[in-house]
Design an enzyme around this catalytic site. Structure first.
Site, PDB file in Angstrom:
ATOM      1  N   LYS A 560       0.890  -1.172   0.000  1.00 43.46           N
ATOM      2  CA  LYS A 560       0.000   0.000   0.000  1.00 43.46           C
ATOM      3  C   LYS A 560       0.922   1.214   0.000  1.00 43.46           C
ATOM      4  O   LYS A 560       1.631   1.466   0.968  1.00 43.46           O
ATOM      5  CB  LYS A 560      -0.878  -0.021   1.252  1.00 43.46           C
ATOM      6  CG  LYS A 560      -1.764   1.207   1.438  1.00 43.46           C
ATOM      7  CD  LYS A 560      -2.659   1.008   2.677  1.00 43.46           C
ATOM      8  CE  LYS A 560      -3.483   2.231   3.025  1.00 43.46           C
ATOM      9  NZ  LYS A 560      -4.297   2.044   4.238  1.00 43.46           N
ATOM     10  N   ASP A 562       1.360   4.957   0.230  1.00 40.40           N
ATOM     11  CA  ASP A 562       0.599   6.090   0.754  1.00 40.40           C
ATOM     12  C   ASP A 562       1.342   7.403   0.504  1.00 40.40           C
ATOM     13  O   ASP A 562       2.549   7.409   0.228  1.00 40.40           O
ATOM     14  CB  ASP A 562       0.373   5.889   2.259  1.00 40.40           C
ATOM     15  CG  ASP A 562      -0.918   6.520   2.745  1.00 40.40           C
ATOM     16  OD1 ASP A 562      -1.431   7.423   2.060  1.00 40.40           O
ATOM     17  OD2 ASP A 562      -1.415   6.126   3.819  1.00 40.40           O
ATOM     18  N   ASN A 564       0.710  11.173   2.422  1.00 41.92           N
ATOM     19  CA  ASN A 564      -0.233  11.914   3.255  1.00 41.92           C
ATOM     20  C   ASN A 564      -0.084  13.428   3.257  1.00 41.92           C
ATOM     21  O   ASN A 564      -0.675  14.089   4.097  1.00 41.92           O
ATOM     22  CB  ASN A 564      -0.171  11.380   4.681  1.00 41.92           C
ATOM     23  CG  ASN A 564      -1.038  10.147   4.829  1.00 41.92           C
ATOM     24  OD1 ASN A 564      -2.237  10.207   4.606  1.00 41.92           O
ATOM     25  ND2 ASN A 564      -0.433   9.025   5.156  1.00 41.92           N
ATOM     26  N   CYS A 610      -2.617   4.876  -2.497  1.00 38.69           N
ATOM     27  CA  CYS A 610      -3.376   5.520  -1.428  1.00 38.69           C
ATOM     28  C   CYS A 610      -2.771   6.884  -1.188  1.00 38.69           C
ATOM     29  O   CYS A 610      -1.591   7.110  -1.434  1.00 38.69           O
ATOM     30  CB  CYS A 610      -3.293   4.669  -0.166  1.00 38.69           C
ATOM     31  SG  CYS A 610      -4.066   5.438   1.269  1.00 38.69           S
ATOM     32  N   ASP A 632     -10.507   7.809   3.198  1.00 38.50           N
ATOM     33  CA  ASP A 632     -10.405   7.317   4.578  1.00 38.50           C
ATOM     34  C   ASP A 632     -11.794   7.252   5.206  1.00 38.50           C
ATOM     35  O   ASP A 632     -11.963   6.718   6.301  1.00 38.50           O
ATOM     36  CB  ASP A 632      -9.511   8.241   5.414  1.00 38.50           C
ATOM     37  CG  ASP A 632      -8.039   7.860   5.289  1.00 38.50           C
ATOM     38  OD1 ASP A 632      -7.729   6.902   4.549  1.00 38.50           O
ATOM     39  OD2 ASP A 632      -7.193   8.520   5.917  1.00 38.50           O
TER      40      ASP A 632
HETATM   41  C1  GLA Z   1      -3.577   7.436   5.572  1.00 39.60           C
HETATM   42  C2  GLA Z   1      -4.331   6.322   4.885  1.00 39.60           C
HETATM   43  C3  GLA Z   1      -4.886   5.373   5.921  1.00 39.60           C
HETATM   44  C4  GLA Z   1      -3.768   4.833   6.783  1.00 39.60           C
HETATM   45  C5  GLA Z   1      -3.009   5.982   7.399  1.00 39.60           C
HETATM   46  C6  GLA Z   1      -1.781   5.497   8.129  1.00 39.60           C
HETATM   47  O1  GLA Z   1      -4.437   8.287   6.247  1.00 39.60           O
HETATM   48  O2  GLA Z   1      -5.340   6.830   4.064  1.00 39.60           O
HETATM   49  O3  GLA Z   1      -5.576   4.309   5.291  1.00 39.60           O
HETATM   50  O4  GLA Z   1      -2.920   4.040   6.002  1.00 39.60           O
HETATM   51  O5  GLA Z   1      -2.579   6.923   6.428  1.00 39.60           O
HETATM   52  O6  GLA Z   1      -1.055   6.516   8.679  1.00 39.60           O
END
Ligand code: GLA
Length: 817
Positions: A560, A562, A564, A610, A632
Site C-alpha cells: 500500500k 501512501d 499523506n 493511497c 479514509d
Molecule cells: C492514511 C491512509 C490510511 C492509513 C493511514 C496510516 O491516512 O489513508 O488508510 O494508512 O494513512 O497513517
C-alpha cells in the site's frame, strides 16, 4: 489558368498576410499597390475572402460534433468519398463563401469522415484540408473525430487555423493570444511567438485495436518542433492525446504553456460535471452549465493533486448529463501532479477544453536537443449518455490502464482501523487468525512497523527510516509473512516512500532532501515533509526504501503506497535558482518512473495507490497499481456517494472498498456497499460478536465465489443516483451478459418501488436470486427464485425489499444457458 495580374495579386496578398496588424497591413498595401487600384482591389477581395474562409473553417471544421452543415455544404459528399480524384462541386452556400475545390489527395478516413487535401483556385490558389463528414456516424466515432479534426487542422496550409488548436487562438495570424494558449514558448532569442505549420504525419497501426497518429508541426523560422500524438483504441472508443515539444535551437526555450490536448467542440450548451471534495468527501459531483468566459478546474498542490478535485470530468453537450442518452465526453488526465482544465466558451459558442499540466509556477526550460513530452489526456465520447462513457473508461482501464486488469483482486484485512499505531508482533499475528476465519486472502500491515531511534508509534516520527522496528516486531517482516502464509493468507505492507518526518534519522542526515523554501519555516502537514524527487540521490533513496523492504522479504506480496501530504512550499536545494519551477514536473516524472520500476521489478506484488484517502487517483499513477483507496471515510452511507463519483472514470476492480465500523451502520449494509467494488476489511475481528463474524465470513465467501467475477470484470450501469433519489442502485453485467448483480442501497426512508436493471440480454432468461441475507432469513423479494427474461426485467424491474434507511439488497441474475 492564373494570369499574370492574379499571380501578382497573390504575391502581394501573401506578403500582406505576413503583416502584424491591420494598420501595418494598410501601410504595406499603400506601398505595394501604389498607383494600381485594380491590384489593390484584387488583393482586398482576396483578403476578404480569406477571412470569410477562416470564419467558415473556424466555425465548421473544428467542431467535433457531427455536422450536417458540412455535409450539406459539399454537394455529393458520398460520391466524393467514392471518387477521390473528382472535382468537388460546392453548393451555393459554400460556393458563395469559398468557391470550388479540386481534390488532390485523400489523407485519411475515420468512422465519421474523410479528410482530403484540396486546392482552391479562385480567388486565390491555396491548399486546405477538407473534411467531409459522413452522416449516420456510429458510436465509435470519438477516435475518428479526433483524428479527422487533428488531421484537418494540421494539414491546412494556413497557420492561423492550426494555431487555433495547437498554439492558442490568434486573430488573423497575429501573434498574440486571444484565449489561453495550448502552447506558449519563449524562443532562445527571446521571441515569444510561435507559428506551427504542418510538416508531415504518420499513422502507425500498433495492433488490430490500436493506431498511433503523429502529426509533426514546425515553426517556419525556428528549429522548434511540436508533434501531436493521438493513440486510438478502437474497441474501447478511447483516445489518448499528448504533445511532444522538441527544441533544436541553439539555446534553451522556455515553455510557459504545454497542454496535452485542446479540442474544440460545438454545441448549443455545455454542461460540465466536476468531481470535487476534500479529505473524507472525495469525488463529489457538481454539475453546471458553462457560460461565456473561461471556467478553470485545477489543482496547484503539486503531488497527490486530486485532494480537492480529481483530474477527470464529464462534459455533456446541449443538456445536463444523463446516464443513458445524450452526447457526452469524458476526460481524464494521466498525471498525479498539478493540472489545469480550462473550458472556454467563445464568441461563436464554441467550447475549447484545454487540458494538461497546470502551467502555474511550472515554467520549463527546455535545453537544446531536449524533448518535453506532456502527460496523456484520455478522452472518450458517447451519444448514449455518461453511462457508456464510464463503461468505455472501465474497459480501457482493464485492458490498458491498470495492472492485471483482467484478473481478480484479493480480499484483504487491514489492521489500521483496528489498531492504528497500537500493536506489536503478538497482536499482529493474532489478527491473522481472524483474517483466516473471515476468509480473507491477505493481511495488510499498515503504518507503524518501522523506525527505531525515531520509532513510528504515532504520526509524528519515523517517516524515512524504513527499517523494521525491532522492539515491536522482533522477528522481522519475513517472520510475519511466514506466519500469515502458514494460515493460508498472503502478507502485505504499508509504505509512504516520498515522505520524511523531521524526527527521523533521514532528516537528521539530509535535511536538504526535503522540499521547502529558503528563509521560510518548514510548513509541516501531519508532522511531515515531502522528499525532493528532482534530486537523483533522493530518487535512489526512495527506490532503495522500496527495494530493501520487498527484496529481502519475498513473502510480502502486497504494497500500500501512501502519500499523506501535498506540496505547499515548492522549493528544491538541488535545482538551480533559475529552475525552481521545474520541481513539480521533475518530481512527478520521477515518481512515475519509480512506480513503473516497482511494477516491473515486483510483478508478484499487488499494489494499492493511497493518499490520505483519495488524494491521488489518476491513470498516470494507476498504470502501475491494481487498486486505489478512494477515501479514509469508510462510513458506508458516505461511501455510496464516493464510490458513485469515482465510478464515472474508474472501474470497480480499481476501488478498494473496505467494511469497517465507521458510522455504526448495519453490517449487512456495510458489506453490500463494499461488495460493489474490490472488497476488503478494516475490522478488529476480536471485537466482533460470533454472529457478526459469521455474517462477514458468509459475505466474503459469497463475494469470492459468486459476485466478484461479475463486479470486477463486468459492465457497470448506474441506475438510480443517490444525488436524486432516496436510494442508490447499480448493476454489473458480465461481458457475455449471462450474469448480472444488482445492488440497492436505501439512504432515506421511502416506499419501495421497482428498480430497473440495464445491460441485460433481452432474450435471455435470468434466474432472480437475492443474496447476502442474514443467516436463516428468506428473501422478501417477490420475484426471488423466479426466472424472467431480460426484456421484462429491464422494462418492469424488480421491487427490492428496501424501505428504511440503511436497508440494502443484492440480487443476482443468472442467465439460463
Ligand atoms: C492514511 C491512509 C490510511 C492509513 C493511514 C496510516 O491516512 O489513508 O488508510 O494508512 O494513512 O497513517
Amino acid at each position: 489558368m492564373i494570369d499574370a495580374s492574379t499571380q501578382r495579386a497573390e504575391e502581394v496578398f501573401y506578403a500582406a498576410l505576413a503583416e502584424k496588424t491591420a494598420a501595418e497591413r494598410r501601410v504595406f498595401l499603400d506601398g505595394a499597390c501604389a498607383g494600381d487600384p485594380a491590384l489593390r482591389a484584387m488583393v482586398e477581395e482576396m483578403l476578404d475572402s480569406q477571412s470569410e474562409a477562416d470564419r467558415f473553417f473556424l466555425d465548421s471544421l473544428p467542431a467535433l460534433k457531427p455536422s450536417a452543415e458540412i455535409c450539406q455544404s459539399v454537394a455529393g459528399a458520398d460520391e466524393l468519398a467514392k471518387n477521390p480524384d473528382g472535382e468537388i462541386s460546392a453548393d451555393e452556400d459554400l460556393g458563395k463563401r469559398i468557391g470550388p475545390y479540386k481534390l488532390l489527395q485523400k489523407i485519411g478516413e475515420g468512422g465519421c469522415g474523410v479528410v482530403y487535401m484540396a486546392e482552391q483556385e479562385a480567388p486565390v490558389r491555396r491548399r486546405v484540408a477538407l473534411k467531409v463528414i459522413k452522416l449516420g456516424m456510429d458510436t465509435k466515432s470519438v477516435i475518428a473525430r479526433f483524428e479527422a479534426e487533428r488531421q484537418a487542422l494540421a494539414m491546412m496550409d494556413h497557420p492561423n487555423i492550426a494555431r487555433v488548436l495547437d498554439a492558442g487562438a490568434t486573430e488573423a495570424g497575429r501573434p498574440y493570444f486571444v484565449l489561453e494558449p495550448a502552447l506558449q514558448a519563449t524562443h532562445a532569442d527571446g521571441n515569444v511567438s510561435t507559428d506551427l505549420i504542418y510538416v508531415r504525419h504518420e499513422i502507425r497501426v500498433v495492433d488490430t485495436n490500436i493506431s498511433l497518429t503523429r502529426i509533426e508541426l514546425k515553426d517556419p523560422v525556428y528549429p522548434f518542433f511540436v508533434t501531436l500524438c493521438l493513440k486510438a483504441y478502437a474497441n474501447e472508443d478511447v483516445i489518448e492525446q499528448w504533445t511532444e515539444i522538441r527544441n533544436q535551437e541553439n539555446g534553451a526555450v522556455t515553455l510557459e504553456h504545454f497542454a496535452s490536448s485542446a479540442p474544440l467542440l460545438h454545441a448549443k450548451e455545455y454542461w460540465l460535471t466536476q468531481f470535487r471534495g476534500d479529505y473524507r468527501r472525495e469525488a463529489t459531483l457538481s454539475e453546471e452549465k458553462l457560460t461565456p468566459g473561461t471556467k478553470i478546474l485545477d489543482s496547484k498542490i503539486g503531488t497527490r493533486a486530486s485532494r480537492y478535485r480529481i483530474a477527470s470530468f464529464i462534459l455533456s453537450l446541449n443538456e445536463p448529463a444523463k446516464e443513458d442518452s445524450g452526447e457526452v465526453f469524458g476526460g481524464s488526465l494521466e498525471w498525479p501532479g498539478s493540472y489545469q482544465m480550462a473550458f472556454d466558451v467563445d464568441w461563436n459558442n464554441h467550447l475549447r477544453a484545454l487540458c494538461g499540466i497546470n502551467p502555474f509556477g511550472e515554467e520549463y526550460h527546455l535545453k537544446p536537443g531536449e524533448t518535453f513530452t506532456t502527460p496523456a489526456m484520455l478522452w472518450t465520447w458517447s451519444n448514449e449518455g455518461k453511462g457508456q462513457v464510464s463503461r468505455n473508461f472501465h474497459r480501457w482501464a482493464r485492458s490498458y490502464g491498470i495492472r492485471d486488469g483482467n484478473t481478480s483482486r484479493p480480499v484483504l484485512l487491514n489492521n489500521w482501523e483496528a489498531t492504528e499505531f497500537n500493536f506489536d508482533e503478538k497482536i499482529i499475528v493474532s489478527l491473522f487468525d481472524g483474517a483466516k476465519e473471515l476468509g480473507a486472502d491477505l493481511f495488510l500491515l499498515d503504518d507503524g512497523w518501522f523506525g527505531n531511534r525515531h520509532a513510528r508509534t504515532n504520526d509524528a516520527a519515523g517517516l524515512g527510516d524504513w527499517q523494521v522496528n525491532t522492539n515491536r516486531l522482533s522477528h522481522g517482516l519475513s517472520y510475519l509473512a511466514a506466519q500469515a502464509n502458514q494460515r493460508g493468507i498472503r502478507f502485505g505492507i504499508w509504505l509512504e516512500p516520498e515522505m520524511v518526518d523531521p524526527a527521523s534519522d533521514l532528516y537528521e542526515l539530509h535535511p536538504e532532501w526535503a522540499i521547502g523554501q529558503p528563509h521560510r519555516a518548514p510548513d509541516l502537514f501531519r508532522n511531515q515533509l515531502g522528499l525532493d524527487l528532482s534530486r537523483p540521490a533522493v530518487r535512489d533513496f526512495v527506490w532503495r526504501s522500496i527495494d530493501d523492504t520487498l527484496k529481502p522479504n519475498p513473502g510480502i506480496t502486497y504494497l500500500k503506497w501512501d502519500a499523506n501530504r501535498y506540496v505547499t512550499q515548492p522549493g528544491s536545494t538541488y535545482l538551480p535558482a533559475g529552475e525552481q519551477s521545474h520541481l513539480l514536473i521533475d518530481y512527478n516524472f520521477a515518481l512515475l518512473s519509480i512506480m513503473s520500476r516497482l511494477a516491473k521489478d515486483f510483478p508478484q506484488v499487488t499494489a494499492m495507490l493511497c493518499s490520505g484517502g483519495g488524494g491521488r487517483v489518476d491513470y498516470g499513477a494507476l498504470k502501475y497499481f491494481h487498486t486505489f483507496w478512494p477515501s479514509d471515510n469508510t462510513d458506508p452511507r458516505d461511501r455510496v456517494f464516493i464510490q458513485w463519483g469515482f465510478s464515472h472514470f474508474f472501474p470497480a476492480i480499481t476501488m478498494s472498498d473496505h467494511v469497517t465500523k465507521m458510522g455504526n451502520r448495519p453490517l449487512k449494509f456495510a458489506l453490500d456497499v463494499a461488495m460493489s467494488g474490490t472488497l476488503g476489511m478494516d475490522l478488529d475481528v476480536s471485537k466482533l460478536s460470533s454472529g457478526e463474524r459469521a455474517t462477514v465470513a458468509a459475505g466474503i465467501a459469497l463475494y469470492k465465489n459468486e459476485l466478484r467475477d461479475v463486479t470486477l470484470r463486468g459492465d457497470l450501469y448506474r441506475l438510480e443516483s443517490p444525488y436524486d433519489h432516496p436510494r442508490a442502485a447499480l448493476d454489473f453485467v458480465s461481458p457475455d451478459s449471462s450474469r448480472a448483480v444488482l445492488f440497492v442501497y436505501q439512504l432515506q426512508d421511502a416506499a419501495n418501488k421497482a428498480v430497473k436493471p440495464r445491460g441485460l440480454n433481452p432474450q435471455m432468461r435470468y434466474r432472480v436470486h437475492e443474496v447476502n441475507l442474514p443467516a436463516g432469513e428468506k428473501s422478501k423479494l417477490a420475484d426471488d427464485g423466479k426466472t424472467i427474461d431480460g426484456a421484462t426485467l429491464m422494462r418492469d424491474g424488480l421491487v427490492p425489499p428496501c424501505q428504511k434507511e440503511f436497508e440494502s439488497s443484492v440480487i443476482e441474475l443468472a442467465g439460463e444457458k
